[in-house]
Design a protein around this motif. Structure first.
Motif, PDB file in Angstrom:
ATOM      1  N   THR A 172       0.855  -1.271   0.008  1.00 29.40           N
ATOM      2  CA  THR A 172       0.034  -0.098   0.010  1.00 29.40           C
ATOM      3  C   THR A 172       0.872   1.338   0.107  1.00 29.40           C
ATOM      4  OG1 THR A 172      -1.636  -1.170   1.205  1.00 29.40           O
ATOM      5  CG2 THR A 172      -1.669   1.189   1.422  1.00 29.40           C
ATOM      6  N   ILE A 173       0.600   2.161  -0.713  1.00 27.41           N
ATOM      7  CA  ILE A 173       1.417   3.353  -0.788  1.00 27.41           C
ATOM      8  C   ILE A 173       0.508   4.464  -0.373  1.00 27.41           C
ATOM      9  CG2 ILE A 173       2.620   4.937  -2.351  1.00 27.41           C
ATOM     10  CD1 ILE A 173       2.886   2.813  -4.139  1.00 27.41           C
ATOM     11  N   ILE A 174       1.219   5.197   0.565  1.00 22.70           N
ATOM     12  CA  ILE A 174       0.708   6.448   1.250  1.00 22.70           C
ATOM     13  C   ILE A 174       1.638   7.672   1.143  1.00 22.70           C
ATOM     14  CG2 ILE A 174      -0.349   7.485   3.310  1.00 22.70           C
ATOM     15  CD1 ILE A 174      -1.931   5.066   2.543  1.00 22.70           C
ATOM     16  N   ASP A 175       1.030   8.806   0.580  1.00 20.34           N
ATOM     17  CA  ASP A 175       1.583  10.005   0.222  1.00 20.34           C
ATOM     18  C   ASP A 175       1.614  11.151   1.760  1.00 20.34           C
ATOM     19  OD1 ASP A 175       2.805  12.524  -0.611  1.00 20.34           O
ATOM     20  OD2 ASP A 175       1.008  12.775  -1.973  1.00 20.34           O
ATOM     21  N   LEU A 176       2.798  11.230   2.339  1.00 21.52           N
ATOM     22  CA  LEU A 176       2.647  11.885   3.337  1.00 21.52           C
ATOM     23  C   LEU A 176       3.156  13.432   3.208  1.00 21.52           C
ATOM     24  CD1 LEU A 176       4.015   9.208   5.890  1.00 21.52           C
ATOM     25  CD2 LEU A 176       1.428  10.151   5.437  1.00 21.52           C
ATOM     26  N   THR A 177       3.268  13.948   2.162  1.00 25.57           N
ATOM     27  CA  THR A 177       3.751  15.167   1.688  1.00 25.57           C
ATOM     28  C   THR A 177       2.657  16.382   1.650  1.00 25.57           C
ATOM     29  OG1 THR A 177       3.194  14.741  -0.629  1.00 25.57           O
ATOM     30  CG2 THR A 177       5.432  14.189  -0.061  1.00 25.57           C
ATOM     31  N   GLY A 178       1.685  16.045   1.912  1.00 24.18           N
ATOM     32  CA  GLY A 178       0.748  17.131   2.512  1.00 24.18           C
ATOM     33  C   GLY A 178       0.407  17.132   3.721  1.00 24.18           C
ATOM     34  N   SER A 179      -0.805  17.638   4.236  1.00 23.41           N
ATOM     35  CA  SER A 179      -1.035  18.231   5.598  1.00 23.41           C
ATOM     36  C   SER A 179      -2.313  16.894   5.906  1.00 23.41           C
ATOM     37  CB  SER A 179      -2.063  19.266   5.663  1.00 23.41           C
ATOM     38  OG  SER A 179      -3.058  19.431   4.699  1.00 23.41           O
ATOM     39  N   VAL A 180      -2.750  16.240   4.855  1.00 20.93           N
ATOM     40  CA  VAL A 180      -3.444  15.081   5.234  1.00 20.93           C
ATOM     41  C   VAL A 180      -3.092  13.879   4.365  1.00 20.93           C
ATOM     42  CG1 VAL A 180      -5.878  13.972   5.195  1.00 20.93           C
ATOM     43  CG2 VAL A 180      -5.332  16.484   5.474  1.00 20.93           C
ATOM     44  N   PRO A 181      -2.668  12.696   5.035  1.00 25.46           N
ATOM     45  CA  PRO A 181      -2.174  11.279   4.254  1.00 25.46           C
ATOM     46  C   PRO A 181      -3.090  11.129   3.035  1.00 25.46           C
ATOM     47  CG  PRO A 181      -2.185  11.184   6.514  1.00 25.46           C
ATOM     48  CD  PRO A 181      -3.003  12.383   6.290  1.00 25.46           C
ATOM     49  N   ARG A 182      -2.690  10.735   1.909  1.00 22.92           N
ATOM     50  CA  ARG A 182      -3.572  10.318   0.591  1.00 22.92           C
ATOM     51  C   ARG A 182      -2.937   9.010   0.166  1.00 22.92           C
ATOM     52  NH1 ARG A 182      -6.139  13.461  -2.963  1.00 22.92           N
ATOM     53  NH2 ARG A 182      -5.442  15.247  -1.923  1.00 22.92           N
ATOM     54  N   LEU A 183      -3.946   8.123   0.086  1.00 23.19           N
ATOM     55  CA  LEU A 183      -3.771   6.851  -0.497  1.00 23.19           C
ATOM     56  C   LEU A 183      -3.565   6.916  -2.239  1.00 23.19           C
ATOM     57  CD1 LEU A 183      -3.978   3.754  -0.045  1.00 23.19           C
ATOM     58  CD2 LEU A 183      -6.436   4.216  -0.996  1.00 23.19           C
ATOM     59  N   LEU A 184      -2.174   6.604  -2.482  1.00 24.74           N
ATOM     60  CA  LEU A 184      -1.776   6.511  -3.825  1.00 24.74           C
ATOM     61  C   LEU A 184      -1.921   5.212  -4.647  1.00 24.74           C
ATOM     62  CD1 LEU A 184       1.668   8.571  -3.751  1.00 24.74           C
ATOM     63  CD2 LEU A 184      -0.921   9.454  -4.161  1.00 24.74           C
TER      64      LEU A 184
END
Length: 261
Positions: A172-184
Motif C-alpha cells: 500500500t502506498i501513502i503520500d505524506l507530503t501534504g497536510s492530510v495523508p493520501r492513498l496513492l
C-alpha cells in the motif's frame, strides 16, 4: 552456506552497479544501489520504464529510512511504528542533501522496510536499494524467481531465490507530503487499518472533478452574429503503444529446489 554465498554475490553485484532480483514480503523486486544514477537508469531500462516513474527505495532499518527523508510529516512515525517492517510504502519529502538521482521524483522519495528476513539481511549489507517490482512494465509482478527471470533475463546479474513471495498484493502506498495523508495505491495493508492510525485518509474519490468548460445558458441561447460554420469531426484517438518483448532468460544462480521465507 547457500544464503551467505547468495548475499555475498548480490552485494558484489550491487557494488558494481549491476541489477539484482530479491524476494520481499509482497512480490519479487529488481534492485540497484540507490546512489548510483547509471544503475537506476539501467533498472528503468530493464523494466521498460522512463524517468517519470521513479522506483521506491527499500531499507533495512528505520534509522536508514529517516536518513533519506527531510520530514516524516505528522503521521509518518505512527505509521512506521504500526506497520514496519511490512507492506506499507511511505512517500515523503526527500533529504535535499542526498546526492542521488532516482528520476523525476519532484523532491520526494517512496520508502519501505520489508518484512522479509533475506531481504532485510541483504539491505543491511548494501544500504538503501532502489527497488521496483521484478517485471516488465505492464506485466504482472513476479511472485517467484523463475517468473522474474523469464521477464528480465540477462539484464539481471544475480537472482536470489527466497521461494514464493508472501502474497500477490503489492504494498500500500501513502503520500505524506501534504497536510492530510493520501492513498496513492491500495495494497496489502487495508485502508481501514491506515485510517485507524491517521484518522483521515484521502483517496481518488476525494479528488475534485474538473469537467470541460461549457458555454453558459445565456450564451448558448444568444444568437450568433456570424455565419454558421459546419460542425467539426472529432479526431480519432491514436492506438496505444505495444509493450516490448521480454529479453531471453539466463540461468539462475539459485538452487533447484524452492526456498522458504
Amino acid at each position: 552456506m547457500e544464503r551467505t554465498r547468495g548475499i555475498a554475490e548480490a552485494f558484489s553485484a550491487v557494488r558494481r552497479g549491476e541489477l539484482i532480483v530479491l524476494p520481499t514480503d509482497t512480490v519479487y523486486g529488481v534492485g540497484v544501489d540507490a546512489f548510483m544514477p547509471p544503475a537506476v537508469t539501467a533498472l528503468l531500462d530493464a523494466k521498460g520504464r522512463g524517468r517519470e516513474m521513479p522506483p521506491p527505495v527499500l531499507v533495512g532499518s528505520v534509522r536508514a529510512a529517516t536518513a533519506l527523508v527531510d520530514d516524516l510529516g505528522t503521521y509518518g512515525q505512527d505509521l512506521i511504528d504500526e506497520f514496519w517492517p511490512g507492506a506499507l510504502t511511505l512517500v515523503c519529502r526527500a533529504n535535499p542533501n542526498l546526492m542521488w538521482d532516482l528520476g523525476e521524483t519532484k523532491g520526494t522519495v517512496a520508502i519501505r522496510m520489508p518484512m522479509h528476513e533475506l531481504a532485510v539481511q541483504l539491505l543491511k549489507e548494501t544500504g538503501p536499494l532502489a527497488v521496483s517490482s521484478a517485471n516488465l512494465s505492464g506485466r504482472p509482478a513476479a511472485r517467484t524467481v523463475d517468473e522474474a527471470e523469464k521477464m528480465l533475463g540477462d539484464s539481471v546479474a544475480v537472482y536470489l531465490d527466497g521461494g514464493a513471495a508472501g502474497h500477490a498484493d503489492p504494498s500500500t502506498i501513502i503520500d505524506l507530503t501534504g497536510s492530510v495523508p493520501r492513498l496513492l495505491r491500495a495494497g496489502a495493508v487495508p485502508e481501514d487499518k491506515i485510517r485507524a492510525v491517521v484518522g483521515v485518509l484521502l483517496t481518488e474519490e476525494d479528488e475534485p472533478e474538473t469537467p470541460a468548460e461549457a458555454p453558459s445558458t445565456a450564451e448558448a441561447a444568444k444568437p450568433s452574429l456570424t455565419k454558421e460554420e459546419p460542425p467539426q469531426t472529432p479526431q480519432e484517438p491514436s492506438e496505444p503503444l505495444q509493450e516490448s518483448p521480454a529479453p531471453n532468460p539466463k540461468p539462475s544462480l539459485h538452487k533447484d529446489e524452492p526456498g522458504t521465507d
